[in-house]
Design an enzyme around this catalytic site. Structure first.
Site, PDB file in Angstrom:
ATOM      1  N   ASP A 269       0.888  -1.160   0.000  1.00  0.00           N
ATOM      2  CA  ASP A 269       0.000   0.000   0.000  1.00  0.00           C
ATOM      3  C   ASP A 269       0.911   1.191   0.000  1.00  0.00           C
ATOM      4  O   ASP A 269       2.065   1.117   0.419  1.00  0.00           O
ATOM      5  CB  ASP A 269      -0.879   0.041   1.262  1.00  0.00           C
ATOM      6  CG  ASP A 269      -0.116   0.602   2.429  1.00  0.00           C
ATOM      7  OD1 ASP A 269       0.645  -0.150   3.051  1.00  0.00           O
ATOM      8  OD2 ASP A 269      -0.243   1.815   2.702  1.00  0.00           O
ATOM      9  N   CYS A 307      -2.634   3.946 -22.067  1.00  0.00           N
ATOM     10  CA  CYS A 307      -3.452   3.704 -20.872  1.00  0.00           C
ATOM     11  C   CYS A 307      -4.941   3.672 -21.216  1.00  0.00           C
ATOM     12  O   CYS A 307      -5.417   4.468 -22.022  1.00  0.00           O
ATOM     13  CB  CYS A 307      -3.170   4.801 -19.842  1.00  0.00           C
ATOM     14  SG  CYS A 307      -4.137   4.654 -18.325  1.00  0.00           S
ATOM     15  N   CYS A 309      -7.363   3.928 -18.772  1.00  0.00           N
ATOM     16  CA  CYS A 309      -8.090   4.402 -17.593  1.00  0.00           C
ATOM     17  C   CYS A 309      -9.147   5.424 -18.019  1.00  0.00           C
ATOM     18  O   CYS A 309      -9.097   5.956 -19.128  1.00  0.00           O
ATOM     19  CB  CYS A 309      -7.133   5.018 -16.578  1.00  0.00           C
ATOM     20  SG  CYS A 309      -6.697   6.744 -16.903  1.00  0.00           S
ATOM     21  N   CYS A 312      -7.453   8.778 -19.215  1.00  0.00           N
ATOM     22  CA  CYS A 312      -6.714   8.772 -20.478  1.00  0.00           C
ATOM     23  C   CYS A 312      -7.606   8.516 -21.689  1.00  0.00           C
ATOM     24  O   CYS A 312      -7.269   8.920 -22.799  1.00  0.00           O
ATOM     25  CB  CYS A 312      -5.589   7.744 -20.417  1.00  0.00           C
ATOM     26  SG  CYS A 312      -4.210   8.296 -19.370  1.00  0.00           S
ATOM     27  N   HIS A 338      -6.241   8.017 -12.597  1.00  0.00           N
ATOM     28  CA  HIS A 338      -5.197   7.537 -13.491  1.00  0.00           C
ATOM     29  C   HIS A 338      -4.078   6.825 -12.738  1.00  0.00           C
ATOM     30  O   HIS A 338      -3.665   5.731 -13.102  1.00  0.00           O
ATOM     31  CB  HIS A 338      -4.594   8.664 -14.328  1.00  0.00           C
ATOM     32  CG  HIS A 338      -3.352   8.231 -15.055  1.00  0.00           C
ATOM     33  ND1 HIS A 338      -3.400   7.531 -16.240  1.00  0.00           N
ATOM     34  CD2 HIS A 338      -2.037   8.302 -14.711  1.00  0.00           C
ATOM     35  CE1 HIS A 338      -2.174   7.214 -16.598  1.00  0.00           C
ATOM     36  NE2 HIS A 338      -1.318   7.666 -15.688  1.00  0.00           N
TER      37      HIS A 338
END
Length: 374
Positions: A269, A307, A309, A312, A338
């Site tokens: 994380d 990308c 996402c 993008c 993103h």
RNA sequence: GGGGGAGUUCCCGAGUGGCCAAAGGGGGCAGACUGUAAAUCUGUUGUCUACGACUUCGAUGGUUCGAAUCCGUCCUCCCCCA
């Protein structure tokens, strides 16, 4: 409930079963400290950014809104409407990050709330109780994350206390589990020791004896050099239980994560992708860039041409740069989406690479590049 | 026509003889951030042959060892009275 389905060198491809779903490892857990990913990202977005697991914080949620409120509203899963696995950090990191606002004793840590100064005594027992009420799938032991540099004497005394605290956490956890407060929750212990390999090893031996469902490496990325960090990992990982999940807390940059995976870490994380995103620092397959830089003023390109996402697929660098400059909250949201997508899909690629026994190729092709500034 | 006030470095705005290349904001440019007290913090922002030099505070001419600061004239803007 951790099974290792394959390995590639020291790297492992695993599955960790929780009451709220299976976590495929190596995994990056998306940080939602106050039951929200900063930057305006809700649970509704998590599927879009390929998030498997969210991480919330015991100290912050205890202060506000309080674990009883969360418990009444269905635990964290019901409260934030996220159906997937959730891990809660214990408050141990706040012993480090709020070091000016707390006093440590054998019993626990007395915090002066950063919100209003009121005294909060966090103990291994109270941390476990709070995490039980929050209803997370994975609870973290309450530890002392101490700063670097620390003397060997300080570190040695600290890990002894953290070991005693872990025993108390374990007892409290068993009580909660068997008392059906949160029967499905598991407890991960946390290794400390700073940059001292002898202490890391001694502490690992002590906490491994408790035979917990998982073990974390804490106290890294708190001021030590990258070389020191790598050295600790190289020495420590072979000493960790091989059949239990290993969680490197708070790390890190893409390159840091790829290295740790190669050395045998399963869980990660880090606030970096979200925080960097809020500051316009975004990741691409070619390296990272600062969207606020003048050179993007008229760029019609997406952040990353490769990308997929939500950001993008719709928006240009020029637009995002404008939103950042104008202080629009939309900028934060789009950049965070993103960066988390980047991290989460990087982990997907890593899992596949391990399955296909080509992790090192992936590592050499990408680790340095992802962190490079372009 | 009469009276009063103001023009400062990209912008706003301090400064009313030397410690002023000029406070503080803003804007611009760049950097940092690793289990989140972070939509935060830091640096920089006249020019150059750059530990020194040069040009700059509406314009111009003076006073002075020394002027963004004092005086004369001019230009522009604002307010009040007629």
């Amino acid at each position: 409930m951790f099974t290792i389905n394959g390995t590639d060198g020291a790297a492992r491809r695993g599955s960790f079963i929780t009451p709220h779903g299976v976590i495929e490892t190596p995994v990056f857990m998306n940080v939602a400290t106050q039951a929200a990913i900063k930057g305006g990202v809700s649970a509704l977005d998590l599927l879009d950014i390929h998030c498997q697991t969210a991480l919330c914080n015991t100290y912050h949620l205890h202060l506000r809104p309080g674990e009883d409120v969360v418990a009444e509203l269905g635990g964290l899963h019901g409260f934030m409407r996220y159906p997937g696995p959730i891990l809660t950090d214990s408050g141990g990191f706040q012993v480090f990050s709020l070091s000016g606002l707390r006093k440590i004793s054998e019993e626990g840590v007395l915090f002066a709330s950063h919100l209003d100064g009121r005294r909060i005594l966090m103990t291994p027992e109270s941390s476990m109780m709070i995490q039980g009420k929050l209803g997370s799938d994975i609870a973290m032991a309450f530890d002392e994350c101490f700063e670097n540099p620390a003397t060997h004497d300080y570190a040695a005394a600290s890990i002894e206390r953290t070991t005693r605290w872990l025993t108390r956490c374990r007892d409290a956890w068993l009580l909660g589990r068997d008392g059906s407060t949160n029967p499905g929750q598991v407890l991960f212990g946390i290794n400390q020791g700073g940059v001292y390999n002898d202490l890391r090893a001694r502490h690992m031996t002590a906490i491994a004896a408790l035979d917990l469902p998982g073990y974390a490496i804490g106290g890294l990325a708190v001021g030590e050099s990258a070389q020191q960090r790598e050295d600790v990992l190289r020495h420590l990982l072979p000493l960790m239980p091989i059949d239990k999940p290993r969680y490197l807390m708070g790390v890190g940059k893409p390159g840091d994560i790829l290295l740790a995976i190669a050395l045998g870490v399963d869980f990660f994380d880090c606030v970096l992708p979200a925080r960097n995103a809020r500051h316009g620092h975004v990741y691409t397959r070619q390296g990272c860039l600062n969207l606020k830089n003048e050179k993007h003023k008229q760029s019609e390109l997406p952040i990353d041409t490769e990308c997929h996402c939500p950001t993008c697929t719709h928006f240009s660098r020029a637009y995002l740069r404008h939103l950042l400059a104008a202080g629009e909250v939309l900028a934060l949201r789009l950049c965070v989406l993103h960066n988390l997508y980047f991290y989460n899909t990087m982990m997907e690629q890593v899992r596949q690479a391990i399955e296909e026994k080509r992790l090192m190729t992936y590592f050499w092709e990408n680790a340095e590049r992802f962190d490079r500034r372009i």
